[in-house]
Design a protein around this motif. Structure first.
Motif, mmCIF file in Angstrom:
data_model
loop_
_atom_site.group_PDB
_atom_site.id
_atom_site.type_symbol
_atom_site.label_atom_id
_atom_site.label_comp_id
_atom_site.label_asym_id
_atom_site.label_seq_id
_atom_site.Cartn_x
_atom_site.Cartn_y
_atom_site.Cartn_z
ATOM 1 N N ARG A 789 46.354 94.206 87.633
ATOM 2 C CA ARG A 789 46.534 94.570 86.230
ATOM 3 C C ARG A 789 46.499 96.075 86.007
ATOM 4 O O ARG A 789 46.469 96.524 84.875
ATOM 5 C CB ARG A 789 45.450 93.893 85.385
ATOM 6 C CG ARG A 789 45.647 92.400 85.266
ATOM 7 C CD ARG A 789 44.762 91.799 84.185
ATOM 8 N NE ARG A 789 43.347 91.926 84.482
ATOM 9 C CZ ARG A 789 42.654 91.063 85.216
ATOM 10 N NH1 ARG A 789 43.270 90.000 85.706
ATOM 11 N NH2 ARG A 789 41.382 91.240 85.434
ATOM 12 N N GLY A 790 46.464 96.849 87.064
ATOM 13 C CA GLY A 790 46.596 98.280 86.891
ATOM 14 C C GLY A 790 45.341 99.053 87.239
ATOM 15 O O GLY A 790 44.264 98.509 87.482
ATOM 16 N N ARG A 791 45.523 100.384 87.263
ATOM 17 C CA ARG A 791 44.468 101.272 87.715
ATOM 18 C C ARG A 791 43.285 101.299 86.757
ATOM 19 O O ARG A 791 42.131 101.338 87.187
ATOM 20 C CB ARG A 791 45.050 102.667 87.870
ATOM 21 C CG ARG A 791 44.050 103.703 88.325
ATOM 22 C CD ARG A 791 44.765 104.965 88.728
ATOM 23 N NE ARG A 791 45.635 104.710 89.876
ATOM 24 C CZ ARG A 791 46.560 105.576 90.303
ATOM 25 N NH1 ARG A 791 46.727 106.719 89.680
ATOM 26 N NH2 ARG A 791 47.308 105.291 91.338
ATOM 27 N N ALA A 792 43.529 101.250 85.475
ATOM 28 C CA ALA A 792 42.435 101.329 84.513
ATOM 29 C C ALA A 792 41.517 100.112 84.646
ATOM 30 O O ALA A 792 40.286 100.231 84.623
ATOM 31 C CB ALA A 792 42.995 101.419 83.085
ATOM 32 N N THR A 793 42.136 98.949 84.772
ATOM 33 C CA THR A 793 41.324 97.735 84.933
ATOM 34 C C THR A 793 40.556 97.771 86.246
ATOM 35 O O THR A 793 39.394 97.359 86.318
ATOM 36 C CB THR A 793 42.224 96.491 84.883
ATOM 37 O OG1 THR A 793 42.923 96.463 83.635
ATOM 38 C CG2 THR A 793 41.393 95.228 85.017
ATOM 39 N N THR A 794 41.204 98.283 87.297
ATOM 40 C CA THR A 794 40.526 98.368 88.596
ATOM 41 C C THR A 794 39.325 99.304 88.517
ATOM 42 O O THR A 794 38.255 99.033 89.081
ATOM 43 C CB THR A 794 41.500 98.873 89.671
ATOM 44 O OG1 THR A 794 42.607 97.986 89.742
ATOM 45 C CG2 THR A 794 40.820 98.937 91.027
ATOM 46 N N ALA A 795 39.479 100.430 87.797
ATOM 47 C CA ALA A 795 38.368 101.366 87.663
ATOM 48 C C ALA A 795 37.202 100.717 86.928
ATOM 49 O O ALA A 795 36.034 100.839 87.327
ATOM 50 C CB ALA A 795 38.828 102.622 86.927
ATOM 51 N N ALA A 796 37.504 99.991 85.851
ATOM 52 C CA ALA A 796 36.443 99.328 85.096
ATOM 53 C C ALA A 796 35.766 98.253 85.945
ATOM 54 O O ALA A 796 34.537 98.093 85.921
ATOM 55 C CB ALA A 796 37.020 98.713 83.820
ATOM 56 N N THR A 797 36.599 97.528 86.704
ATOM 57 C CA THR A 797 36.040 96.459 87.544
ATOM 58 C C THR A 797 35.215 97.047 88.681
ATOM 59 O O THR A 797 34.176 96.487 89.065
ATOM 60 C CB THR A 797 37.172 95.574 88.099
ATOM 61 O OG1 THR A 797 37.940 95.053 87.003
ATOM 62 C CG2 THR A 797 36.604 94.422 88.905
#
Length: 858
Positions: A789-797
């Protein structure tokens, strides 16, 4: 594309979070249910006895239950004191005994072994040949005394005693002179005295004669030498033989420093609550009397099976402290990570409610907690927050107002997969043979599932009640996330290589803890200073294995088999059997035949006593003959005549005392290898006799065997279950392989560090591994779904995975600082494995490729 289930759950959560009133009502309803569950769960007790970890059908448990049914409580309470002042020790123990005798549940209390009945029947323990020889020696001594008188009256009294010989008929009645069969003479023949040099001279020291028979008595193997010294009277400083009314050997060590009193109570030490209450009673006596006021160097302690109370107290104290420490650390991690008070409520309230519901479920499913399930809730504090942390981390990115239906719709699948893999890893424990694993697996699976459901319901409800955010996430956090992502990209493969080196180098060094001293609460200085077993005698020190038979014949066969095996060496340089004791060994053989000989001995001792002078050097032997006359007049020894300390260990409730034996062994009770070796050898030696061995050490042996067997048997099932669940979620070989590989590498690092540290596996920390596996695979699953789902979601996860790891480590940290070293090992392994698995997952999956402007499904 979200599934139909995800959309349905999202609509339900959206309905709850639509208004503050509805969210507050939902929250209140859950809290009311939790309050009811908490009231129900208050009756849940903790059984810290290791017996609770095995099933009643286990041979060791079945034997102990049979023993309790046949004898009641067989546990002894020892109160031991150490001091170089013998008078002070005696006064202190007398005062302790006086107070203990007021206890209504006291069955028996003794300060030593009453040896009077055995002393009174000492001659019965000699062989028939020895008794006949003693009888003849008394006759010889009697003639010597007559010869002594005759020699004094012959001539001028200068005839040597050894030159006087008294014939066999010297004391015949005058009316019988000349009446021997075949005697044709009508002339009466008086007693004959002749002189000559051909008689064999023998010692006429009665004391030396009895001392020789005293040495023969030392062949009684059932008694230690210290008891034998008292059973057969010994000469005092004046050469006389004293005869005290009562003979008792105090429970005192050979060096005289340690002295003990022993008590038996109505209820066994396996009733941990009762053992704790007894331990507290004794401690109050110690506090009131204050041993230091009797002697400055005096130390006192409680010993024996009731020491389990000290272990139980240590565990319960550590669990209370662990909950406090873990809660504080988890709260600190959440505040530092999210920098909002709201985070504490959103994350900690669901896990607190989950814990209450899990406790209620534990009372329904298990009835009580054992030493393994008791600390589950400190672990659950770290594991259960995983769901709430991930939900809150995604919610943070929504700004002031969260779109909870969107959050749930897009993140239900990874949350559900994480829950399923964690629950699955715990449910694998249900195929274990070890009861402790199975109970832990069942209640842990329930706890994780409840945490998952309540996180989905309560996190949106609490967030809605709090209202919109004030402020937004700082830009510095975003810059930090970008910098971390770039560093991970550069260091990913060096990290993987380092992890592989650690895993390959250290994993083969991992061992199983064999020394149980490293799994207990440390003793205080006063407890270490009082080795009470030294005061109980070398042969019978320590707690014996109770050999249970169905009848006397079966017991005799087993005792004979064990005594034949006394020369077998299993470890060290000495045989594994110290002694085998049954009540029959206290009973002399052929007592009726011996009684007839004893009557003759008594008669001759009495006649000899009449010949001894009342003054002079030889007058001292009168005390010897008086003692011998008393010993010879004793009736045969009955089982009922034996002192309590000798008979009670064998006496059953129905009056039988011939179906139980005591086996004293030489193994160190804290050495698992030796305990297991003794268990195996006992089963081998007695396999054809049908007897059972009842011992807490056998429980430990069976428990450790089951743990080690399950530790080898369960991993393939766990791997298969996790692979299946990952495949069901991801449905692609590549994704499944990467996620499982991340988990495998994390576990490899864990075992590698364990081998290098070293941090051995034991039956406390081994049960934590499913939780670690679940958390490790959770991080991989969340990160894999986030990458799509993208870099932003990966960072939050990635942030959520790290925060979840830190909160889990905080949960384990409360145990890591425990005084009880078994519980502390859980904390050490939990922190290590959690950090290793999540670090590897983030390193491998936390830095996706592609453009920073990747799409974001939420």
């Amino acid at each position: 594309m979200p599934s139909r289930l995800a959309r349905s759950v999202a609509r339900f959560i959206g309905w709850i979070a639509a208004t503050r009133g509805r969210a507050a009502a939902s929250l209140l309803a859950v809290l009311v249910l939790a309050a009811g569950a908490g009231v129900f769960a208050r009756g849940l007790r903790v059984d810290t006895n290791l017996e609770a970890l095995l099933y009643p059908t286990d041979p060791a448990i079945a034997a102990l239950e049979e023993l309790r049914a046949r004898q009641g409580s067989t546990d002894y309470l020892y109160v031991a004191v150490r001091s170089k002042d013998p008078q002070a020790k005696g006064r202190f123990l007398a005062d302790v005994a006086e107070r203990m005798r007021t206890w209504p549940d006291l069955v028996e209390l003794s300060t030593g072994r009453d040896l009077t009945p055995l002393r009174d029947h000492a001659l019965y323990f000699l062989s028939i040949g020895d008794l006949e020889h003693l009888r003849d020696e008394l006759e010889r001594l009697r003639r010597r005394e007559v010869a002594r008188e005759m020699a004094a009256g012959v001539g001028d009294g200068d005839v040597a005693l050894d030159a006087v010989v008294v014939e066999d008929d010297w004391d015949a009645d005058p009316s019988e002179w000349g009446e021997d069969e075949g005697d044709a003479s009508d002339t009466a023949s008086p007693p004959t005295m002749r002189t000559g040099e051909d008689d064999d001279t023998k010692d006429d020291d009665i004391g030396a004669l009895l001392a020789r028979y005293r040495e023969r008595l030392a062949g009684i193997e059932v008694l230690p030498p210290g008891d034998l010294d008292l059973i057969w009277p010994a000469e005092d400083a004046e050469g006389r033989l004293p005869w005290p009314e009562r003979v008792e050997r105090p429970f005192i060590s050979a060096d005289g420093e340690v002295q003990v009193i022993r008590a038996r109570l109505e209820r066994p030490a396996t009733d941990v609550a009762y053992a704790r209450e007894v331990s507290a009673r004794v401690q109050r006596i110690f506090d009131d009397l204050d041993p230091a006021t009797y002697a400055p160097d005096m130390l006192a302690k409680i010993g024996g099976p009731y020491m389990a109370a000290r272990e139980a107290n240590a565990i319960l104290k550590d669990l209370r402290n662990a909950t406090t420490v873990s809660g504080g650390l988890v709260a600190a991690v959440l505040l530092v990570s999210f920098r909002r008070i709201r985070a504490l409520a959103l994350v900690l309230l669901p896990i607190a409610v989950s814990t209450v519901f899990t406790l209620a479920a534990a009372r329904i499913l298990l009835g009580e907690l054992n030493v393994l399930t008791a600390f589950l809730f400190a672990v659950l504090l770290g594991i259960g927050v995983d769901f709430a942390v991930h939900l809150y981390a995604v919610r943070e990115r929504h700004g002031r107002t969260a779109r909870w239906p969107d959050v749930v719709r897009h993140h239900l699948r990874p949350l559900t997969a994480a829950m399923a893999t964690t629950v699955g890893s715990f449910l694998v424990l249900e195929i274990a043979r070890f009861k402790g694993f199975r109970e832990f697996g069942a209640i842990a699976a329930v706890g994780v599932a409840v945490s998952y459901v309540l996180a989905l319901v309560l996190v949106p409800a609490i967030d809605t009640v709090f209202g919109p955010y004030r402020g937004s996430e700082a830009g510095s956090s975003r810059r930090l996330a970008v910098a971390a992502e770039r560093a991970l990209r550069r260091l990913r493969w060096p990290i993987v290589a380092a992890c592989l080196i650690v895993a390959v180098w250290g994993t083969p060094r991992v061992g199983f803890e064999r020394d149980l001293r490293n799994l207990r609460a440390p003793e205080s200085k006063s407890e270490k200073g009082v080795p009470y077993s030294r005061a109980l005698g070398k042969k019978t020190s320590g707690t014996p294995v109770i050999v249970l038979a169905d009848d006397a014949r079966q017991l005799d066969r087993a005792v004979d088999a064990l005594r034949r095996d006394r020369s077998t060496i299993l470890f060290g340089n000495e045989p594994w059997i110290r002694d085998v004791v049954s009540l029959s060994l206290y009973m002399p053989k052929d007592q009726e035949r011996k009684q007839a000989i004893l009557r003759e001995i008594g008669e001759r001792a009495d006649k000899l006593l009449g010949l001894l002078p009342t003054t002079g050097e030889r007058a001292r032997f009168r005390s010897h003959l008086e003692a011998l006359r008393r010993l010879a007049s004793a009736p045969p020894l009955r089982r009922e005549d034996l002192p309590d300390w000798a008979r009670l260990p064998f006496l059953e409730r129905d009056g039988h005392d011939d179906r139980i034996a005591l086996l004293y062994t030489r193994e160190r009770p804290y050495d698992l290898d030796q305990v297991q070796a003794v268990r195996r050898r006992f089963d081998l030696v007695t396999q054809d006799t049908g007897v059972r061995g009842a011992s807490s050490r056998f429980v430990l042996a069976d428990l450790s065997v089951e743990v080690e067997r399950d530790a080898r048997r369960l991993p393939p099932y766990a791997i298969a279950a996790i692979l299946l669940l990952i495949w069901i979620d991801l449905r692609r070989p590549t994704a499944t392989t990467i996620c499982f590989g991340s988990l495998a590498l994390g576990l490899g690092v864990t075992f590698g560090v364990m081998g290098l540290a070293p941090l051995p596996v034991n039956f406390y920390n081994l049960v934590v591994m499913p939780a670690v596996v679940g958390l490790g695979i959770d991080a991989s699953i969340h990160l894999w779904h986030a990458r799509r789902r993208g870099r932003a979601t990966t960072a939050a996860t990635s942030k959520a995975a790290l925060v979840a790891a830190l909160t889990t480590a905080g949960g384990f940290a409360g145990l890591a600082v425990a005084d009880h070293r078994g519980l502390a090992s859980i904390g050490h392994l939990g922190i290590l494995a959690t950090c290793a698995c999540v670090f590897v997952a983030v390193a491998l999956l936390g830095a996706p490729g592609g453009s920073p402007s990747g799409t974001d499904g939420t």
